[in-house]
Design a protein around this motif. Structure first.
Motif, PDB file in Angstrom:
ATOM      1  N   VAL A   1       1.011  -0.904   0.216  1.00 54.69           N
ATOM      2  CA  VAL A   1      -0.100  -0.264  -0.286  1.00 54.69           C
ATOM      3  C   VAL A   1       0.928   0.811  -0.227  1.00 54.69           C
ATOM      4  CG1 VAL A   1      -1.999   1.274   1.036  1.00 54.69           C
ATOM      5  CG2 VAL A   1      -1.879  -0.824   1.189  1.00 54.69           C
ATOM      6  N   THR A   2       0.754   2.197  -0.741  1.00 63.04           N
ATOM      7  CA  THR A   2       1.379   3.608  -0.529  1.00 63.04           C
ATOM      8  C   THR A   2       1.056   3.966   0.164  1.00 63.04           C
ATOM      9  OG1 THR A   2       1.109   3.105  -3.066  1.00 63.04           O
ATOM     10  CG2 THR A   2       1.993   5.512  -2.676  1.00 63.04           C
ATOM     11  N   GLY A   3       2.836   4.685   0.946  1.00 57.96           N
ATOM     12  CA  GLY A   3       2.188   5.708   2.319  1.00 57.96           C
ATOM     13  C   GLY A   3       2.261   4.521   2.978  1.00 57.96           C
ATOM     14  N   LYS A   4       2.163   4.039   3.253  1.00 65.35           N
ATOM     15  CA  LYS A   4       2.389   2.582   4.089  1.00 65.35           C
ATOM     16  C   LYS A   4       2.876   1.367   4.809  1.00 65.35           C
ATOM     17  CE  LYS A   4      -2.561   2.220   5.061  1.00 65.35           C
ATOM     18  NZ  LYS A   4      -3.357   1.451   6.319  1.00 65.35           N
ATOM     19  N   PRO A   5       4.159   1.060   5.644  1.00 63.52           N
ATOM     20  CA  PRO A   5       5.489   0.232   5.420  1.00 63.52           C
ATOM     21  C   PRO A   5       4.696  -0.394   5.648  1.00 63.52           C
ATOM     22  CG  PRO A   5       4.828   1.111   7.613  1.00 63.52           C
ATOM     23  CD  PRO A   5       4.317   1.883   6.540  1.00 63.52           C
ATOM     24  N   GLY A   6       5.626  -1.691   5.157  1.00 62.06           N
ATOM     25  CA  GLY A   6       5.258  -3.518   5.097  1.00 62.06           C
ATOM     26  C   GLY A   6       4.627  -4.179   4.162  1.00 62.06           C
ATOM     27  N   LEU A   7       3.730  -4.630   4.028  1.00 63.13           N
ATOM     28  CA  LEU A   7       3.037  -6.097   3.507  1.00 63.13           C
ATOM     29  C   LEU A   7       1.760  -6.345   4.406  1.00 63.13           C
ATOM     30  CD1 LEU A   7       5.228  -8.481   1.770  1.00 63.13           C
ATOM     31  CD2 LEU A   7       4.420  -6.382   0.578  1.00 63.13           C
TER      32      LEU A   7
END
Length: 134
Positions: free
Chosen positions: A9-15
Motif C-alpha cells: 500500500v502506497t505510504g504504508k510500510p510493510g506488506l
C-alpha cells in the motif's frame, strides 16, 4: 508461489494480506503484526498485489515473483537492509540479473529485501498460484 492476496500500500510500510471488502474499501491485515487490521479506500490510496509488481529490466521487465524465487533458490540469505549501496547492488545483480541499474534504486532493493524477510517463513513458496478466471 501464490502472492495474489498480498499487497503493498502506497505510504504504508510493510506488506498486507487482503482479507475482505466492505463499503469503505478493502480490509487489510498487516503481515508484520497480524492484529492490525485497516480499511483502505482505493479512491484515495494506491495498492498493488505482489504478483503484479515488476522491476525495470534492461531488455524487459522482471517479475517480482521471479526475484523472490531467486532469493529463495540462492539459500534465502539476504543482506541487512542497512547495508551499503554497493553490497545491496551486488546482491541484487545475483537475484535479478538484467535489472536496469539506472532505474532500480537502493531504496527499491531495500524494499524487496524487507518484503522477502516478511514472507520468507510463510507457506507461500509452496503454494501454486490459482489459475486466472476467464
Amino acid at each position: 508461489m501464490n502472492l495474489r492476496a498480498l499487497v503493498s500500500v502506497t505510504g504504508k510500510p510493510g506488506l498486507f494480506k487482503l482479507i475482505g471488502q466492505n463499503k469503505g474499501g478493502f480490509i487489510l491485515e498487516s503481515l508484520d503484526d497480524k492484529k492490525i487490521k485497516s480499511v483502505v479506500n482505493l479512491s484515495t490510496t494506491k495498492m498493488a498485489t505482489l504478483e503484479d509488481i515488476t522491476i525495470y529490466g534492461e531488455e524487459e521487465e522482471i517479475r517480482l515473483l521471479d526475484v523472490l524465487n531467486n532469493i529463495k533458490e540462492n539459500g534465502g540469505t539476504i543482506p541487512d537492509v542497512k547495508a551499503d549501496g554497493n553490497s545491496l547492488r551486488t546482491f541484487f545483480r545475483e537475484v535479478a540479473p538484467g535489472h536496469d541499474e539506472s532505474r532500480v534504486y537502493s531504496s527499491d532493493i531495500k524494499k524487496i529485501i524487507s518484503w522477502y524477510a516478511i514472507i520468507k517463513d510463510l507457506p507461500l513458496f509452496n503454494e501454486e498460484a490459482p489459475e486466472p478466471i476467464q
